[in-house]
Design an enzyme around this catalytic site. Structure first.
Site, mmCIF file in Angstrom:
data_model
loop_
_atom_site.group_PDB
_atom_site.id
_atom_site.type_symbol
_atom_site.label_atom_id
_atom_site.label_comp_id
_atom_site.label_asym_id
_atom_site.label_seq_id
_atom_site.Cartn_x
_atom_site.Cartn_y
_atom_site.Cartn_z
ATOM 1 N N ILE A 182 0.846 -1.202 0.000
ATOM 2 C CA ILE A 182 0.000 0.000 0.000
ATOM 3 C C ILE A 182 0.881 1.252 0.000
ATOM 4 O O ILE A 182 0.577 2.250 -0.657
ATOM 5 C CB ILE A 182 -0.952 -0.017 1.213
ATOM 6 C CG1 ILE A 182 -1.784 -1.297 1.189
ATOM 7 C CG2 ILE A 182 -1.866 1.205 1.213
ATOM 8 C CD1 ILE A 182 -2.489 -1.634 2.470
ATOM 9 N N LYS A 226 2.514 -7.248 9.582
ATOM 10 C CA LYS A 226 1.049 -7.331 9.398
ATOM 11 C C LYS A 226 0.522 -8.741 9.160
ATOM 12 O O LYS A 226 -0.586 -8.924 8.672
ATOM 13 C CB LYS A 226 0.657 -6.445 8.237
ATOM 14 C CG LYS A 226 1.231 -6.886 6.925
ATOM 15 C CD LYS A 226 0.419 -6.351 5.770
ATOM 16 C CE LYS A 226 0.806 -7.049 4.519
ATOM 17 N NZ LYS A 226 -0.334 -7.484 3.733
ATOM 18 N N SER A 240 -6.820 -0.569 10.583
ATOM 19 C CA SER A 240 -7.435 -1.718 9.909
ATOM 20 C C SER A 240 -8.817 -2.008 10.480
ATOM 21 O O SER A 240 -9.073 -1.780 11.657
ATOM 22 C CB SER A 240 -6.540 -2.956 10.107
ATOM 23 O OG SER A 240 -7.212 -4.130 9.691
ATOM 24 N N TYR A 255 -1.535 -8.792 16.247
ATOM 25 C CA TYR A 255 -1.502 -7.828 15.132
ATOM 26 C C TYR A 255 -2.674 -6.850 15.272
ATOM 27 O O TYR A 255 -2.473 -5.628 15.286
ATOM 28 C CB TYR A 255 -1.576 -8.529 13.778
ATOM 29 C CG TYR A 255 -1.984 -7.574 12.678
ATOM 30 C CD1 TYR A 255 -3.292 -7.556 12.201
ATOM 31 C CD2 TYR A 255 -1.079 -6.636 12.189
ATOM 32 C CE1 TYR A 255 -3.681 -6.648 11.253
ATOM 33 C CE2 TYR A 255 -1.471 -5.719 11.232
ATOM 34 C CZ TYR A 255 -2.778 -5.729 10.767
ATOM 35 O OH TYR A 255 -3.172 -4.815 9.829
ATOM 36 N N LYS A 271 -2.998 -2.531 16.214
ATOM 37 C CA LYS A 271 -3.727 -1.468 15.495
ATOM 38 C C LYS A 271 -4.634 -0.721 16.482
ATOM 39 O O LYS A 271 -4.737 0.502 16.456
ATOM 40 C CB LYS A 271 -4.550 -2.064 14.355
ATOM 41 C CG LYS A 271 -3.717 -2.592 13.203
ATOM 42 C CD LYS A 271 -2.805 -1.509 12.622
ATOM 43 C CE LYS A 271 -1.923 -2.012 11.498
ATOM 44 N NZ LYS A 271 -0.993 -0.990 11.002
ATOM 45 N N PHE A 300 -10.222 -1.816 4.864
ATOM 46 C CA PHE A 300 -10.874 -3.110 4.831
ATOM 47 C C PHE A 300 -9.910 -4.060 4.112
ATOM 48 O O PHE A 300 -8.737 -4.165 4.577
ATOM 49 C CB PHE A 300 -12.293 -2.962 4.277
ATOM 50 C CG PHE A 300 -13.197 -2.470 5.403
ATOM 51 C CD1 PHE A 300 -13.059 -1.177 5.913
ATOM 52 C CD2 PHE A 300 -14.109 -3.327 6.013
ATOM 53 C CE1 PHE A 300 -13.828 -0.753 6.994
ATOM 54 C CE2 PHE A 300 -14.890 -2.895 7.086
ATOM 55 C CZ PHE A 300 -14.743 -1.611 7.585
ATOM 56 N N ASN A 301 -10.273 -4.713 3.033
ATOM 57 C CA ASN A 301 -9.306 -5.665 2.479
ATOM 58 C C ASN A 301 -8.656 -5.152 1.197
ATOM 59 O O ASN A 301 -9.261 -5.250 0.129
ATOM 60 C CB ASN A 301 -10.002 -7.016 2.237
ATOM 61 C CG ASN A 301 -10.258 -7.738 3.540
ATOM 62 O OD1 ASN A 301 -10.874 -7.181 4.455
ATOM 63 N ND2 ASN A 301 -9.751 -8.948 3.660
ATOM 64 N N ASN A 310 -3.199 -13.990 2.395
ATOM 65 C CA ASN A 310 -4.423 -13.312 1.953
ATOM 66 C C ASN A 310 -5.037 -14.002 0.733
ATOM 67 O O ASN A 310 -4.340 -14.610 -0.090
ATOM 68 C CB ASN A 310 -4.123 -11.832 1.634
ATOM 69 C CG ASN A 310 -3.797 -11.016 2.887
ATOM 70 O OD1 ASN A 310 -2.839 -10.293 2.912
ATOM 71 N ND2 ASN A 310 -4.595 -11.164 3.935
ATOM 72 N N LEU A 311 -6.337 -13.838 0.599
ATOM 73 C CA LEU A 311 -7.109 -14.554 -0.427
ATOM 74 C C LEU A 311 -6.686 -14.221 -1.847
ATOM 75 O O LEU A 311 -6.396 -15.115 -2.648
ATOM 76 C CB LEU A 311 -8.598 -14.228 -0.259
ATOM 77 C CG LEU A 311 -9.531 -14.833 -1.322
ATOM 78 C CD1 LEU A 311 -9.536 -16.361 -1.246
ATOM 79 C CD2 LEU A 311 -10.946 -14.278 -1.168
HETATM 80 C C1 WQD Z 1 -10.198 -13.002 3.338
HETATM 81 C C2 WQD Z 1 -11.200 -14.138 3.280
HETATM 82 C C3 WQD Z 1 -10.550 -16.044 4.589
HETATM 83 C C4 WQD Z 1 -7.065 -17.162 2.226
HETATM 84 C C5 WQD Z 1 -6.529 -9.825 6.833
HETATM 85 C C6 WQD Z 1 -6.122 -9.084 8.057
HETATM 86 C C7 WQD Z 1 -6.569 -7.655 7.935
HETATM 87 C C8 WQD Z 1 -6.014 -7.055 6.675
HETATM 88 C C9 WQD Z 1 -6.450 -7.873 5.473
HETATM 89 C C10 WQD Z 1 -3.978 -5.922 7.181
HETATM 90 C C11 WQD Z 1 -11.414 -14.798 4.650
HETATM 91 C C12 WQD Z 1 -10.609 -16.388 3.111
HETATM 92 C C13 WQD Z 1 -8.183 -16.492 2.704
HETATM 93 C C14 WQD Z 1 -7.200 -18.475 1.702
HETATM 94 C C15 WQD Z 1 -9.556 -18.377 2.116
HETATM 95 N N1 WQD Z 1 -4.610 -7.001 6.731
HETATM 96 N N2 WQD Z 1 -9.400 -17.095 2.650
HETATM 97 N N3 WQD Z 1 -8.447 -19.027 1.667
HETATM 98 O O1 WQD Z 1 -8.366 -12.259 7.071
HETATM 99 O O2 WQD Z 1 -10.115 -10.726 6.024
HETATM 100 O O3 WQD Z 1 -7.919 -9.789 6.718
HETATM 101 O O4 WQD Z 1 -5.967 -9.219 5.685
HETATM 102 O O5 WQD Z 1 -4.457 -4.905 7.605
HETATM 103 O O6 WQD Z 1 -6.076 -6.958 9.047
HETATM 104 O O7 WQD Z 1 -6.779 -9.669 9.145
HETATM 105 O O8 WQD Z 1 -8.039 -11.269 4.748
HETATM 106 O O9 WQD Z 1 -7.360 -12.234 2.596
HETATM 107 O O10 WQD Z 1 -6.653 -13.408 4.740
HETATM 108 O O11 WQD Z 1 -9.036 -13.494 4.009
HETATM 109 O O12 WQD Z 1 -10.677 -18.905 2.081
HETATM 110 O O13 WQD Z 1 -6.219 -19.135 1.251
HETATM 111 O O14 WQD Z 1 -10.684 -15.158 2.436
HETATM 112 O O15 WQD Z 1 -11.076 -17.106 5.371
HETATM 113 O O16 WQD Z 1 -12.767 -15.185 4.726
HETATM 114 P P1 WQD Z 1 -8.692 -11.102 6.203
HETATM 115 P P2 WQD Z 1 -7.682 -12.630 3.993
#
Ligand code: WQD
Length: 340
Positions: free
Chosen positions: A12, A85, A125, A150, A154, A179-180, A200-201
């Site tokens: 970011i 993070k 966050s 973590y 914040k 958010f994300n 992350n997803l």
């Molecule tokens: C998103 C969704 C997972 C990976 C985190 C931090 C937050 C911010 C953003 C910094 C969830 C699902 C994920 C995978 C999946 N970071 N998932 N399979 O957990 O919402 O937020 O990152 O500021 O503070 O907590 O993001 O991308 O990890 O997950 O199904 O291999 O995708 O369960 O529902 P999250 P994420």
């Protein structure tokens, strides 16, 4: 007038440096390169034609932070991204997170408090909300007990800034609760570069799409949501970067209503994991290989922003759709893996 961006070589941070330069600011980056690379400077330069000043400093070194501010008297604003993070890592190594995320913030604020006026943007966050009781989430939603060290850093960071602003008239601060974040710059010169297996997803999806990962594990499809998978608010990183410039200018122009403000930065739309997968399949034309597995401990069911305050008071609104953001992530992933 210079703007300091700590963690400016990160995901970011680098996108925010680009938007600051596009807006005519001169930028100084501090980064310890623990989770980023100096090569990102080339990407920034190739987009804007301007190379930011870069200083490799570990913000945990108090004397180095003080020395930096002695050498740069004309820093008129600071955007503070530098922090660890990874949620899972913070559970295993909490002291690393408290030292790196809190200690560095305290040293930064001590230096800024010496100045007659300083403008400070803090990278916060939506994690601070935990599982909010109501959707969409407003800034007045209660801060819940953090699910991880973590998330706690914040919450504590916001409290430290609020307490300092109360007794430091010259210090003006805004905390942006992201958010994300997802996606990459449309030029594909900078983007997300997760080290190792992505937590992350979106990067996991694009790495699966490009063949780096065999299949995506979807963490649970038995949530009380539209399709059983968890819901999040996926915000395009360039939209997010622009919010930082707008917030900084709000402080520099004295338009803030108090010397500590908080804004949610999201699209206001919740997307499920399956909807994000479908977005990838639409923009890539590829079928994503995935399987449903158990829920991930610590995950919330749903989190998406009420963006009224940011839209009306900050004067910022997200402009890009999920598909546009996903397309940028996919183009970036293919380029990084030399697959385009
Ligand atoms: C998103 C969704 C997972 C990976 C985190 C931090 C937050 C911010 C953003 C910094 C969830 C699902 C994920 C995978 C999946 N970071 N998932 N399979 O957990 O919402 O937020 O990152 O500021 O503070 O907590 O993001 O991308 O990890 O997950 O199904 O291999 O995708 O369960 O529902 P999250 P994420």
């Amino acid at each position: 007038m210079k703007i300091l961006v700590t963690g400016g070589l990160g995901f970011i941070g680098s996108h925010t440096v680009v938007e600051l330069q596009n807006d005519g600011f001169e930028v100084v980056i501090i980064d310890d390169c623990s989770n980023s690379s100096e090569k990102v400077l080339e990407g920034i330069t190739s987009i804007t034609g301007k190379t930011p000043i870069f200083e490799k400093i570990d913000l945990k070194e108090k004397d180095d932070v003080a020395d930096f501010f002695k050498r740069y008297h004309d820093i008129t604003g600071v955007i503070h991204f530098a922090a660890s993070k990874a949620v899972g890592e913070s559970v295993e190594n909490p002291l690393l997170y408290y030292e790196n995320n809190i200690g560095t913030l305290v040293y930064m604020l001590k230096e800024l408090s010496k100045k007659e006026r300083s403008n400070f943007i803090f990278s916060s966050s939506c994690t601070v909300y935990g599982q909010a009781d109501e959707m969409p989430i407003t800034e007045s939603a209660p801060v819940k007990v953090a699910e991880s060290p973590y998330g706690n850093t914040k919450q504590m960071g916001e409290e430290i800034i609020a307490d300092t602003c109360k007794v430091t008239q010259g210090l003006n601060a805004i905390a942006l609760r992201y958010f994300n974040p997802m996606g990459a710059h449309p030029s594909a010169e900078i983007g997300e570069l997760p080290l190792g297996v992505p937590q992350n997803l979106v990067p996991f999806i694009t790495q699966t799409g490009v063949g780096l990962r065999d299949e995506l594990s979807v963490y649970g499809n038995d949530y009380p949501t539209k399709d059983g998978t968890a819901v999040r608010d996926y915000i395009y990183v360039v939209d997010l970067a622009k919010a930082h410039v707008i917030a900084l200018k709000r402080l520099m122009e004295g338009k803030n209503q108090s010397n500590y403000e908080v804004f949610n930065v999201g699209t206001g739309t919740g997307s499920s994991v399956l909807e994000v997968i479908q977005s990838f399949e639409r923009v890539s034309g590829k079928k994503l290989n995935y399987k449903i597995v158990d829920r991930r401990p610590g995950d919330v069911i749903s989190a998406y922003a009420d963006t009224a305050k940011a839209n009306e008071e900050l004067g910022w609104k997200s402009e890009y759709t999920l598909d546009q953001a996903m397309k940028s992530a996919w183009v970036w992933e293919q380029k990084v893996r030399n697959k385009s």
